[in-house]
Design a protein around this motif. Sequence first.
Motif, mmCIF file in Angstrom:
data_model
loop_
_atom_site.group_PDB
_atom_site.id
_atom_site.type_symbol
_atom_site.label_atom_id
_atom_site.label_comp_id
_atom_site.label_asym_id
_atom_site.label_seq_id
_atom_site.Cartn_x
_atom_site.Cartn_y
_atom_site.Cartn_z
ATOM 1 N N ALA A 58 0.698 -1.027 0.072
ATOM 2 C CA ALA A 58 -0.117 -0.008 0.000
ATOM 3 C C ALA A 58 0.908 1.196 0.060
ATOM 4 C CB ALA A 58 -0.958 0.002 1.145
ATOM 5 N N ASP A 59 2.077 1.275 0.780
ATOM 6 C CA ASP A 59 2.818 2.340 1.037
ATOM 7 C C ASP A 59 3.450 2.576 -0.355
ATOM 8 O OD1 ASP A 59 4.411 4.458 2.430
ATOM 9 O OD2 ASP A 59 6.002 3.179 1.706
ATOM 10 N N ALA A 60 3.979 1.464 -0.991
ATOM 11 C CA ALA A 60 4.848 1.548 -2.237
ATOM 12 C C ALA A 60 3.796 2.135 -3.236
ATOM 13 C CB ALA A 60 5.275 0.207 -2.662
ATOM 14 N N ILE A 61 2.552 1.816 -3.529
ATOM 15 C CA ILE A 61 1.649 2.139 -4.568
ATOM 16 C C ILE A 61 1.177 3.807 -4.376
ATOM 17 C CG2 ILE A 61 -0.844 1.910 -5.216
ATOM 18 C CD1 ILE A 61 -0.732 -1.015 -4.576
ATOM 19 N N ALA A 62 1.083 4.005 -3.117
ATOM 20 C CA ALA A 62 0.832 5.543 -2.933
ATOM 21 C C ALA A 62 2.116 6.356 -3.211
ATOM 22 C CB ALA A 62 0.397 5.607 -1.265
ATOM 23 N N ASP A 63 3.302 5.791 -2.813
ATOM 24 C CA ASP A 63 4.314 6.545 -3.176
ATOM 25 C C ASP A 63 4.929 6.515 -4.825
ATOM 26 O OD1 ASP A 63 5.019 7.260 -0.550
ATOM 27 O OD2 ASP A 63 6.575 5.549 -0.271
ATOM 28 N N LEU A 64 4.397 5.470 -5.264
ATOM 29 C CA LEU A 64 4.566 5.317 -6.869
ATOM 30 C C LEU A 64 3.589 6.208 -7.355
ATOM 31 C CD1 LEU A 64 5.779 3.904 -9.203
ATOM 32 C CD2 LEU A 64 4.101 2.120 -9.069
ATOM 33 N N ILE A 65 2.311 6.522 -7.072
ATOM 34 C CA ILE A 65 1.225 7.374 -7.441
ATOM 35 C C ILE A 65 1.913 9.151 -7.203
ATOM 36 C CG2 ILE A 65 -0.857 8.230 -7.473
ATOM 37 C CD1 ILE A 65 -1.732 5.426 -7.073
ATOM 38 N N TRP A 66 2.482 9.097 -6.053
ATOM 39 C CA TRP A 66 2.930 10.440 -5.753
ATOM 40 C C TRP A 66 3.900 10.919 -6.742
ATOM 41 C CZ3 TRP A 66 1.473 13.446 -1.446
ATOM 42 C CH2 TRP A 66 2.223 14.770 -1.097
ATOM 43 N N VAL A 67 5.087 10.153 -7.015
ATOM 44 C CA VAL A 67 6.109 10.622 -7.702
ATOM 45 C C VAL A 67 5.825 10.571 -9.173
ATOM 46 C CG1 VAL A 67 7.996 9.816 -5.944
ATOM 47 C CG2 VAL A 67 7.238 8.081 -7.798
ATOM 48 N N ALA A 68 4.763 9.781 -9.618
ATOM 49 C CA ALA A 68 4.445 9.910 -10.953
ATOM 50 C C ALA A 68 3.568 11.263 -11.134
ATOM 51 C CB ALA A 68 3.390 8.762 -11.412
ATOM 52 N N ILE A 69 2.678 11.629 -10.251
ATOM 53 C CA ILE A 69 2.176 12.884 -10.126
ATOM 54 C C ILE A 69 3.177 13.933 -10.183
ATOM 55 C CG2 ILE A 69 0.390 14.367 -9.014
ATOM 56 C CD1 ILE A 69 -1.066 12.414 -10.482
ATOM 57 N N GLY A 70 4.303 13.854 -9.387
ATOM 58 C CA GLY A 70 5.359 14.689 -9.206
ATOM 59 C C GLY A 70 5.937 15.047 -10.551
ATOM 60 N N LEU A 71 6.128 14.023 -11.365
ATOM 61 C CA LEU A 71 6.759 13.913 -12.810
ATOM 62 C C LEU A 71 5.834 14.861 -13.510
ATOM 63 C CD1 LEU A 71 9.006 13.336 -14.970
ATOM 64 C CD2 LEU A 71 7.597 11.403 -15.076
ATOM 65 N N ALA A 72 4.424 14.386 -13.631
ATOM 66 C CA ALA A 72 3.280 14.756 -14.287
ATOM 67 C C ALA A 72 3.520 16.591 -14.065
ATOM 68 C CB ALA A 72 2.106 14.556 -14.055
ATOM 69 N N SER A 73 3.804 16.761 -12.932
ATOM 70 C CA SER A 73 3.662 18.451 -12.400
ATOM 71 C C SER A 73 4.795 18.956 -13.056
ATOM 72 C CB SER A 73 3.406 18.765 -11.033
ATOM 73 O OG SER A 73 2.092 18.418 -10.599
ATOM 74 N N THR A 74 5.993 18.508 -12.868
ATOM 75 C CA THR A 74 7.294 18.963 -13.297
ATOM 76 C C THR A 74 7.303 19.258 -14.930
ATOM 77 O OG1 THR A 74 8.598 17.763 -11.535
ATOM 78 C CG2 THR A 74 9.699 18.242 -13.603
ATOM 79 N N ILE A 75 6.645 18.335 -15.840
ATOM 80 C CA ILE A 75 6.562 18.458 -17.250
ATOM 81 C C ILE A 75 5.438 18.847 -17.743
ATOM 82 C CG2 ILE A 75 8.023 16.860 -17.522
ATOM 83 C CD1 ILE A 75 6.374 14.871 -18.150
ATOM 84 N N GLY A 76 4.628 19.501 -16.715
ATOM 85 C CA GLY A 76 3.293 20.449 -17.275
ATOM 86 C C GLY A 76 2.015 19.651 -17.704
ATOM 87 N N ILE A 77 2.081 18.454 -17.115
ATOM 88 C CA ILE A 77 0.927 17.691 -17.507
ATOM 89 C C ILE A 77 -0.259 18.074 -16.711
ATOM 90 C CG2 ILE A 77 -0.183 15.370 -17.695
ATOM 91 C CD1 ILE A 77 2.716 14.706 -18.911
ATOM 92 N N PRO A 78 -1.408 18.306 -16.847
ATOM 93 C CA PRO A 78 -2.949 18.532 -15.998
ATOM 94 C C PRO A 78 -3.426 17.175 -15.951
ATOM 95 C CG PRO A 78 -3.192 19.405 -18.251
ATOM 96 C CD PRO A 78 -1.784 18.756 -18.252
ATOM 97 N N PHE A 79 -2.842 16.523 -14.732
ATOM 98 C CA PHE A 79 -3.059 15.015 -14.757
ATOM 99 C C PHE A 79 -4.728 14.975 -14.596
ATOM 100 C CE2 PHE A 79 -3.772 11.127 -12.554
ATOM 101 C CZ PHE A 79 -2.991 10.340 -13.266
ATOM 102 N N ASP A 80 -5.467 15.796 -13.731
ATOM 103 C CA ASP A 80 -6.891 15.260 -13.769
ATOM 104 C C ASP A 80 -7.624 15.304 -15.123
ATOM 105 O OD1 ASP A 80 -6.753 14.905 -11.016
ATOM 106 O OD2 ASP A 80 -7.559 17.058 -10.497
ATOM 107 N N GLN A 81 -7.349 16.391 -16.054
ATOM 108 C CA GLN A 81 -7.787 16.372 -17.317
ATOM 109 C C GLN A 81 -7.486 15.150 -18.221
ATOM 110 O OE1 GLN A 81 -6.958 20.259 -18.844
ATOM 111 N NE2 GLN A 81 -7.396 21.121 -16.907
ATOM 112 N N VAL A 82 -5.991 14.842 -18.008
ATOM 113 C CA VAL A 82 -5.536 13.656 -18.509
ATOM 114 C C VAL A 82 -6.149 12.149 -18.368
ATOM 115 C CG1 VAL A 82 -3.552 12.071 -19.134
ATOM 116 C CG2 VAL A 82 -3.082 14.625 -19.303
ATOM 117 N N TRP A 83 -6.353 12.073 -16.821
ATOM 118 C CA TRP A 83 -6.983 11.020 -16.282
ATOM 119 C C TRP A 83 -8.471 10.878 -16.716
ATOM 120 C CZ3 TRP A 83 -5.922 7.016 -13.320
ATOM 121 C CH2 TRP A 83 -7.017 6.315 -13.071
ATOM 122 N N GLU A 84 -9.149 11.951 -17.148
ATOM 123 C CA GLU A 84 -10.456 11.930 -17.478
ATOM 124 C C GLU A 84 -10.593 11.593 -19.114
ATOM 125 O OE1 GLU A 84 -13.724 12.372 -15.941
ATOM 126 O OE2 GLU A 84 -12.370 12.381 -13.995
#
Length: 125
Positions: A58-84
């Motif tokens: 559970a911890d690794a999954i949450a951390d994996l999502i956290w750092v993936a979102i960090g990468l998205a924010s670093t490269i300018g990806i609006p993740f919520d809109q991409v997710w939709e």
Amino acid sequence: MPDIQRDVERFMLAADQPVSRVPKITQSDQENLYMDLIAEEYAELITAMSNKDIIESADAIADLIWVAIGLASTIGIPFDQVWEEVKRSNDSKIVDGTLMKNPETGKVMKPPTFSEPDLDPVLFP
């Protein structure tokens, strides 16, 4: 539902990491850091799963999502809109409330109703 990208960006700003609003990959040190963190968290997930450790998984999954979102924010990806948009595309695989699967692999197949995600207007409105 929590705004995960906002939470991650708040953390990034506290760490003096820039957040981008312009989709672009530059291979910066920060992008490379997030790629390394993704690999690290994925390795931790593999270990936790092989050890059948639900807490560490559970911890690794949450951390994996956290750092993936960090990468998205670093490269300018609006993740919520991409997710939709990706969710819309995946939902187009559902026909009459069911998914067709490859009987040998269990992988979901793409029926005639499937439409690819159209991310260009999301990333470059």
